[in-house]
Design a protein around this motif. Structure first.
Motif, PDB file in Angstrom:
ATOM      1  N   HIS A  15      -3.795  -0.890   1.401  1.00  0.00           N
ATOM      2  CA  HIS A  15      -2.862  -0.792   2.698  1.00  0.00           C
ATOM      3  C   HIS A  15      -2.712   0.638   3.379  1.00  0.00           C
ATOM      4  CE1 HIS A  15      -2.047  -5.076   2.822  1.00  0.00           C
ATOM      5  NE2 HIS A  15      -1.494  -4.965   1.828  1.00  0.00           N
ATOM      6  N   CYS A  16      -2.642   1.601   2.387  1.00  0.00           N
ATOM      7  CA  CYS A  16      -2.218   2.948   2.698  1.00  0.00           C
ATOM      8  C   CYS A  16      -3.612   3.448   3.395  1.00  0.00           C
ATOM      9  CB  CYS A  16      -1.614   3.741   1.582  1.00  0.00           C
ATOM     10  SG  CYS A  16      -1.341   5.504   2.194  1.00  0.00           S
TER      11      CYS A  16
ATOM     12  N   ALA B  98      -4.593   2.124   6.820  1.00  0.00           N
ATOM     13  CA  ALA B  98      -3.618   2.788   7.729  1.00  0.00           C
ATOM     14  C   ALA B  98      -4.152   4.290   8.075  1.00  0.00           C
ATOM     15  CB  ALA B  98      -2.185   2.726   7.245  1.00  0.00           C
TER      16      ALA B  98
ATOM     17  N   LYS C 186      -7.173   3.976  10.146  1.00  0.00           N
ATOM     18  CA  LYS C 186      -6.879   3.717  11.528  1.00  0.00           C
ATOM     19  C   LYS C 186      -6.540   5.109  12.355  1.00  0.00           C
ATOM     20  CE  LYS C 186      -5.747  -1.142  11.657  1.00  0.00           C
ATOM     21  NZ  LYS C 186      -4.581  -2.040  11.618  1.00  0.00           N
TER      22      LYS C 186
ATOM     23  N   ALA D 103      -0.174   7.931   8.458  1.00  0.00           N
ATOM     24  CA  ALA D 103      -0.023   6.687   7.659  1.00  0.00           C
ATOM     25  C   ALA D 103       1.148   7.558   6.633  1.00  0.00           C
ATOM     26  CB  ALA D 103      -1.046   6.503   7.033  1.00  0.00           C
TER      27      ALA D 103
ATOM     28  N   THR E 154       2.540  -0.223   6.145  1.00  0.00           N
ATOM     29  CA  THR E 154       1.395  -0.548   6.837  1.00  0.00           C
ATOM     30  C   THR E 154       1.551   0.102   8.285  1.00  0.00           C
ATOM     31  OG1 THR E 154       2.172  -2.618   7.555  1.00  0.00           O
ATOM     32  CG2 THR E 154       0.700  -2.505   5.704  1.00  0.00           C
ATOM     33  N   GLU E 155       2.661   0.520   8.700  1.00  0.00           N
ATOM     34  CA  GLU E 155       2.892   0.947  10.177  1.00  0.00           C
ATOM     35  C   GLU E 155       2.696   2.467  10.149  1.00  0.00           C
ATOM     36  OE1 GLU E 155       4.172  -0.892  12.599  1.00  0.00           O
ATOM     37  OE2 GLU E 155       3.844  -2.419  11.157  1.00  0.00           O
ATOM     38  N   LEU E 156       2.034   2.704  11.239  1.00  0.00           N
ATOM     39  CA  LEU E 156       1.700   4.152  11.612  1.00  0.00           C
ATOM     40  C   LEU E 156       3.065   4.914  12.467  1.00  0.00           C
ATOM     41  CD1 LEU E 156      -2.096   4.047  12.827  1.00  0.00           C
ATOM     42  CD2 LEU E 156      -1.056   4.550  10.541  1.00  0.00           C
TER      43      LEU E 156
END
Length: 148
Positions: free
Chosen positions: A13-14, A17, A20, A78, A83-85
């Protein structure tokens, strides 16, 4: 016995992120470079013995080296376990360093460990491309045994 699956999932997940964030940050950096009429940026890095850093960040207009403007841009960042930026603001030259560190983590995680590595990022503003020339250092040992 510990189940490694949650740790691997968190790592994946990291990494996603980070990819992205890098895509978004690349766009923001190139927009700021174009607005400042900078045509090329060179970033040199070096690391060894578990320590590494960006050595130089140089901007060019054509073949002439110029100073970076004091422009501040918003970057996505990240964080491990999320999972949020999150959004941070950095000066353009620091944002370029951040982007390079993120690309090194994405492509050559641990580049600064042991014998380390060195190289250069080249930003072509017109083509909106970043080229990485990466040189990995290593110690090699060749052992031969003979029985006669």
């Amino acid at each position: 016995m510990n189940d490694p699956d949650p740790a691997f999932a968190s790592y994946d997940h990291c990494r996603e992120a980070l990819r992205k964030a890098s895509q978004s940050n690349k766009t923001a950096v190139f927009d700021a470079l174009a607005a400042a009429n900078i045509t090329q940026v060179l970033v040199e890095f070096d690391g060894v013995g578990d320590s590494g850093q960006v050595e130089t960040v140089t901007a060019f207009r054509g073949k002439v080296q110029i100073a970076f403007p004091s422009t501040t841009i918003a970057l996505q960042q990240a964080s491990w376990g999320s999972t949020e930026l999150r959004c941070i603001e950095e000066k353009l030259s620091q944002a370029i360093e951040t982007l390079c560190y993120d690309y090194l983590e994405e492509t050559h995680d641990g580049w600064e460990n042991n014998d380390g590595a060195f190289g250069e990022f080249s930003f072509s503003v017109e083509e909106r491309e970043i080229e990485l020339e990466f040189h990995d250092r290593y110690t090699a040992t060749l052992t031969e045994n003979h029985t006669f």
